[in-house]
Design a protein around this motif. Structure first.
Motif, PDB file in Angstrom:
ATOM      1  N   ARG A  16       0.829  -1.207   0.000  1.00 26.12           N
ATOM      2  CA  ARG A  16       0.000   0.000   0.000  1.00 26.12           C
ATOM      3  C   ARG A  16       0.865   1.259   0.000  1.00 26.12           C
ATOM      4  O   ARG A  16       0.566   2.232  -0.697  1.00 26.12           O
ATOM      5  CB  ARG A  16      -0.954   0.015   1.190  1.00 26.12           C
ATOM      6  CG  ARG A  16      -1.943   1.169   1.059  1.00 26.12           C
ATOM      7  CD  ARG A  16      -2.979   1.175   2.118  1.00 26.12           C
ATOM      8  NE  ARG A  16      -2.346   1.120   3.420  1.00 26.12           N
ATOM      9  CZ  ARG A  16      -2.931   0.637   4.504  1.00 26.12           C
ATOM     10  NH1 ARG A  16      -4.138   0.166   4.443  1.00 26.12           N
ATOM     11  NH2 ARG A  16      -2.303   0.627   5.647  1.00 26.12           N
ATOM     12  N   GLN A  51      -3.690   3.899  11.834  1.00 30.00           N
ATOM     13  CA  GLN A  51      -5.020   3.405  11.468  1.00 30.00           C
ATOM     14  C   GLN A  51      -6.113   4.188  12.183  1.00 30.00           C
ATOM     15  O   GLN A  51      -7.166   4.463  11.600  1.00 30.00           O
ATOM     16  CB  GLN A  51      -5.134   1.904  11.743  1.00 30.00           C
ATOM     17  CG  GLN A  51      -4.186   1.054  10.935  1.00 30.00           C
ATOM     18  CD  GLN A  51      -4.261   1.317   9.444  1.00 30.00           C
ATOM     19  OE1 GLN A  51      -5.331   1.423   8.862  1.00 30.00           O
ATOM     20  NE2 GLN A  51      -3.108   1.417   8.802  1.00 30.00           N
ATOM     21  N   LEU A  57     -16.591  -1.986   3.907  1.00 28.21           N
ATOM     22  CA  LEU A  57     -15.532  -1.736   2.938  1.00 28.21           C
ATOM     23  C   LEU A  57     -16.084  -1.297   1.583  1.00 28.21           C
ATOM     24  O   LEU A  57     -15.511  -0.427   0.925  1.00 28.21           O
ATOM     25  CB  LEU A  57     -14.669  -2.992   2.786  1.00 28.21           C
ATOM     26  CG  LEU A  57     -13.343  -2.841   2.071  1.00 28.21           C
ATOM     27  CD1 LEU A  57     -12.468  -1.819   2.769  1.00 28.21           C
ATOM     28  CD2 LEU A  57     -12.621  -4.170   2.011  1.00 28.21           C
ATOM     29  N   GLU A 107     -13.507  -0.990   7.880  1.00 29.73           N
ATOM     30  CA  GLU A 107     -13.313  -2.340   8.401  1.00 29.73           C
ATOM     31  C   GLU A 107     -11.896  -2.861   8.143  1.00 29.73           C
ATOM     32  O   GLU A 107     -11.310  -3.524   8.992  1.00 29.73           O
ATOM     33  CB  GLU A 107     -14.371  -3.306   7.879  1.00 29.73           C
ATOM     34  CG  GLU A 107     -14.330  -3.585   6.399  1.00 29.73           C
ATOM     35  CD  GLU A 107     -15.416  -4.578   5.979  1.00 29.73           C
ATOM     36  OE1 GLU A 107     -15.667  -5.549   6.697  1.00 29.73           O
ATOM     37  OE2 GLU A 107     -16.009  -4.360   4.911  1.00 29.73           O
ATOM     38  N   TYR A 108     -11.318  -2.567   6.988  1.00 28.44           N
ATOM     39  CA  TYR A 108      -9.951  -2.981   6.673  1.00 28.44           C
ATOM     40  C   TYR A 108      -8.956  -2.329   7.636  1.00 28.44           C
ATOM     41  O   TYR A 108      -8.051  -2.982   8.145  1.00 28.44           O
ATOM     42  CB  TYR A 108      -9.655  -2.603   5.217  1.00 28.44           C
ATOM     43  CG  TYR A 108      -8.263  -2.890   4.747  1.00 28.44           C
ATOM     44  CD1 TYR A 108      -7.833  -4.195   4.538  1.00 28.44           C
ATOM     45  CD2 TYR A 108      -7.373  -1.854   4.493  1.00 28.44           C
ATOM     46  CE1 TYR A 108      -6.552  -4.455   4.093  1.00 28.44           C
ATOM     47  CE2 TYR A 108      -6.095  -2.102   4.038  1.00 28.44           C
ATOM     48  CZ  TYR A 108      -5.686  -3.408   3.845  1.00 28.44           C
ATOM     49  OH  TYR A 108      -4.415  -3.661   3.408  1.00 28.44           O
ATOM     50  N   ASN A 109      -9.140  -1.037   7.901  1.00 23.88           N
ATOM     51  CA  ASN A 109      -8.263  -0.327   8.818  1.00 23.88           C
ATOM     52  C   ASN A 109      -8.393  -0.838  10.240  1.00 23.88           C
ATOM     53  O   ASN A 109      -7.405  -0.933  10.968  1.00 23.88           O
ATOM     54  CB  ASN A 109      -8.557   1.174   8.773  1.00 23.88           C
ATOM     55  CG  ASN A 109      -8.425   1.720   7.386  1.00 23.88           C
ATOM     56  OD1 ASN A 109      -9.432   1.855   6.694  1.00 23.88           O
ATOM     57  ND2 ASN A 109      -7.227   2.014   6.950  1.00 23.88           N
ATOM     58  N   GLN A 131      -6.481  -4.101  10.476  1.00 23.86           N
ATOM     59  CA  GLN A 131      -5.039  -3.858  10.549  1.00 23.86           C
ATOM     60  C   GLN A 131      -4.638  -3.351  11.927  1.00 23.86           C
ATOM     61  O   GLN A 131      -3.603  -3.756  12.459  1.00 23.86           O
ATOM     62  CB  GLN A 131      -4.599  -2.869   9.477  1.00 23.86           C
ATOM     63  CG  GLN A 131      -4.501  -3.491   8.118  1.00 23.86           C
ATOM     64  CD  GLN A 131      -3.777  -2.611   7.137  1.00 23.86           C
ATOM     65  OE1 GLN A 131      -3.859  -1.384   7.198  1.00 23.86           O
ATOM     66  NE2 GLN A 131      -3.066  -3.236   6.224  1.00 23.86           N
TER      67      GLN A 131
END
Length: 164
Positions: free
Chosen positions: A27, A88, A103, A109-111, A114
Motif C-alpha cells: 500500500r 489506522q 468496505l 473495516e480494513y483499517n 489492521q
C-alpha cells in the motif's frame, strides 16, 4: 503440549507479522508511485481538512514502506506495530468514520482489522522467529525479576529521640 503451542504461537506471529508488513509495503508503494504520488496523497488528506496533510501523507507512506519492511523481518516489532495502530486510528477518524464500517462503501473495516492485528504484535511481539530476538537480553541465573536494592530488608537505626 506446551512446546507444541509455543511453536504454533511463534509461527502464527510470524505469519501475522509478514502479512501485515507486506500489506503495508504494497500500500505504501502504491501511495508513493500512483495517483499523483505524494502530492495526490497530500491533496486527498487536505480535502478532509486533516491537519498538516503533507506531514501525514509523507509520514504514513514512509511508515508503511519502512515500517512494513521492519515488520517482515521482525525488527522493532512492538514499536512499529504501535505506530501502525496510531496511523489506522488517524485514517479512520479523518477519512473513513463518516462512511461507516463497510468496505464496499469506503468504510473502515480494513483499517480496523489492521489496527487489531498490530495490537496483537504490540502485546506479544514478533515471536521467536524475528530479528528482535537477537537483541533480547537473557536473564541471569540468579535474576528473580526484582530489583535487589528494593528487595532487601533494611534495619532502621534509631536516634536518641526515638525517631528514625
Amino acid at each position: 503440549m506446551s512446546a507444541f503451542l509455543s511453536i504454533v504461537r511463534d509461527v502464527a506471529l510470524l505469519i501475522a507479522r509478514v502479512a501485515l508488513g507486506a500489506a503495508l509495503v504494497f500500500r505504501g508503494w502504491r501511495r508513493w508511485t500512483s495517483g499523483g504520488g505524494m502530492q495526490g496523497q497530500t491533496d486527498y488528506l487536505h480535502q478532509f481538512q486533516a491537519p498538516l496533510p503533507a506531514v501525514l501523507a509523507w509520514g504514513g507512506t514512509l511508515l508503511e514502506i519502512i515500517g512494513g519492511l521492519f515488520l517482515i523481518f521482525g525488527l522493532l516489532t512492538p514499536l512499529v506495530a504501535a505506530a501502525v495502530i496510531v496511523q489506522q486510528v488517524l485514517i479512520i477518524s479523518y477519512t473513513k468514520w463518516f462512511r461507516g464500517p463497510w468496505l464496499e462503501n469506503g468504510g473502515y473495516e480494513y483499517n480496523l482489522i489492521q489496527a487489531c492485528l498490530a495490537l496483537v504484535l504490540v502485546a506479544f511481539g514478533g515471536g521467536r522467529i524475528a530479528i528482535d530476538q537477537l537483541f533480547k537480553r537473557g536473564k541471569d541465573a540468579d535474576d528473580t525479576g526484582l530489583d535487589h536494592d528494593f528487595g532487601t530488608h533494611r534495619h532502621a537505626q534509631t536516634t536518641p529521640g526515638g525517631s528514625f
